[in-house]
Design a protein around this motif. Structure first.
Motif, PDB file in Angstrom:
ATOM      1  N   ASP A   9       0.849  -1.184   0.000  1.00  0.00           N
ATOM      2  CA  ASP A   9       0.000   0.000   0.000  1.00  0.00           C
ATOM      3  C   ASP A   9       0.892   1.244   0.000  1.00  0.00           C
ATOM      4  N   GLU A  56       0.505   4.263   0.974  1.00  0.00           N
ATOM      5  CA  GLU A  56       0.487   5.020   2.229  1.00  0.00           C
ATOM      6  C   GLU A  56       1.316   4.314   3.302  1.00  0.00           C
ATOM      7  N   THR A  57       1.301   2.991   3.283  1.00  0.00           N
ATOM      8  CA  THR A  57       2.098   2.227   4.241  1.00  0.00           C
ATOM      9  C   THR A  57       3.586   2.419   3.983  1.00  0.00           C
ATOM     10  N   SER A 102       4.523   5.756   5.360  1.00  0.00           N
ATOM     11  CA  SER A 102       4.624   5.732   6.824  1.00  0.00           C
ATOM     12  C   SER A 102       5.914   5.068   7.277  1.00  0.00           C
TER      13      SER A 102
END
Length: 386
Positions: free
Chosen positions: A67, A69-70, A73
């Motif tokens: 992902d 967004e992962t 992060s």
């Protein structure tokens, strides 16, 4: 992983070395074969614990089944709490390790790293390898699996067979990228030439056109290129003569020159054909065989005033005058254009001559032409053929 799958993966690895847009294809196939829930190749700086998991350039820094967004992060925070990093930073180049050997599983489940980053994605086990290492930097490969899928010794050994090929592929890609950067620099320099430059292959087809030549070709007045990349002049006779010059340069190494007459100017273009003496090598190919330089006497030289200020200490007003003279304006024309008196221009010109060490306007023009005449504003290349 059977031998057919292995051979196919090897092919994908080396395809990606020269066609980096295929790295995601390889990583997806690798993930499928190894039952990975996420596969990442990224750059890790162990000194700062800073990862680079995304790249604006097409490179081997890629991921599959992750992902976005992962990944962000991880870059921004979770790499700092990754309990596997510290014990794997000394992993030698080309070696693999499974994470159950890096950190006790019973302690892993109590960490922020597991509960906030691994667990939400269904990750528990990972196989980690360093493809390349340099000082505190490493190109790192991570293959993640679920809790129900620990890596067996056979799987680790099977993947270890791929690692030498992955390392070579990354090194090939690195060398290939360095060559492309050099070529991009060369292209930028060629586009700064105020004269048109067209490079032709042995068959007389254009393989590179700099921005000045592209502008001339776009005007289709005395010179242009057809859809096949072959040159055209303003009439059939000059087209035939120019192509003959290019052919002679390619076949016999003979350079020559001719004028290309135009409909919208009384002054013709000057065309100079130069042989580059490049001979094709079977199965290797060849570089450009002929260079065609095209000079447009009506094109003003585009010189940055600040260069004259920096080089000779001219004031901004003096630099503007010198540039205007280089572009063909007379002192009286310049005075009228700038709405200043002829005496002011004479005073400025006297200062320009003194600061540049010249004594006459003709000497000044010669100095600026030889010293700065080959510098033009940077522009984009027009590549006709790969």
């Amino acid at each position: 992983m059977n031998e057919s799958q292995y051979d196919n993966l090897i092919g994908k690895i080396y395809d990606a070395a020269v066609m980096p847009e295929l790295w995601p294809v390889f990583l997806e196939q690798l993930s499928e074969i190894f039952g990975s829930r996420g596969t990442v190749i990224y750059l890790m700086d162990f000194a700062s614990r800073s990862p680079t998991c995304r790249s604006d350039e097409v490179s081997f820094i890629q991921s599959a089944r992750t992902d976005p967004e992962t990944i962000v992060s991880y870059e921004r925070y979770y790499s700092k709490v990754n309990v596997w990093l510290e014990n794997s930073k000394d992993l030698p180049e080309g070696e693999l390790i499974t994470t159950d050997r890096l950190f006790p599983v019973r302690e892993l489940v109590r960490t922020e790293w597991y509960n906030d980053w691994l667990k939400p994605q269904g990750y528990f086990h990972a196989m980690i390898g360093h493809l390349l290492k340099q000082d505190t930097l490493a190109v790192r490969l991570s293959i993640f699996r679920s809790k129900q899928q620990p890596f067996s010794a056979d799987e680790t050994a099977g993947f270890a067979r791929l690692v030498p090929h992955l390392r070579r592929s990354c090194m090939i890609h690195k060398s290939f990228s360095e060559v492309k950067r050099v070529l991009a620099t060369d292209t930028c320099l060629l586009n700064r030439l105020p004269v048109g430059l067209v490079l032709f292959d042995k068959g007389g087809q254009a393989v590179f056109v700099n921005q000045t030549a592209e502008n001339l070709a776009r005007c289709s007045d005395g010179f242009c290129l057809n859809a096949a990349g072959r040159c055209l002049a303003g009439n059939a006779n000059e087209t035939r003569a120019l192509r003959q010059l290019i052919g002679n340069a390619a076949e016999r190494g003979q350079g020559n020159a001719m004028s290309l007459h135009r409909n919208h100017s009384n002054r013709p273009l000057s065309a100079i054909v130069v042989s580059l003496q490049n001979q094709p090598v079977p199965f290797i190919g060849s570089g450009p065989s002929v260079a065609l330089f095209i000079y447009d006497p009506d094109r003003p030289l585009d010189l940055d005033d600040s260069l004259l200020t920096q080089c000779y200490g001219l004031s901004p007003a003096e630099a503007r005058l010198a540039t205007a003279l280089l572009r063909g304006q007379t002192p009286s024309d310049y005075a009228q254009t700038r709405a200043i008196s002829n005496n002011t221009v004479k005073t400025q010109l006297k200062q320009v001559l003194a600061k540049t060490g010249t004594h006459r306007q003709s000497e000044l023009i010669q100095l600026l032409t030889t010293g700065f005449g080959m510098l033009a504003a940077p522009a984009q290349a027009a590549v006709i053929k790969d």
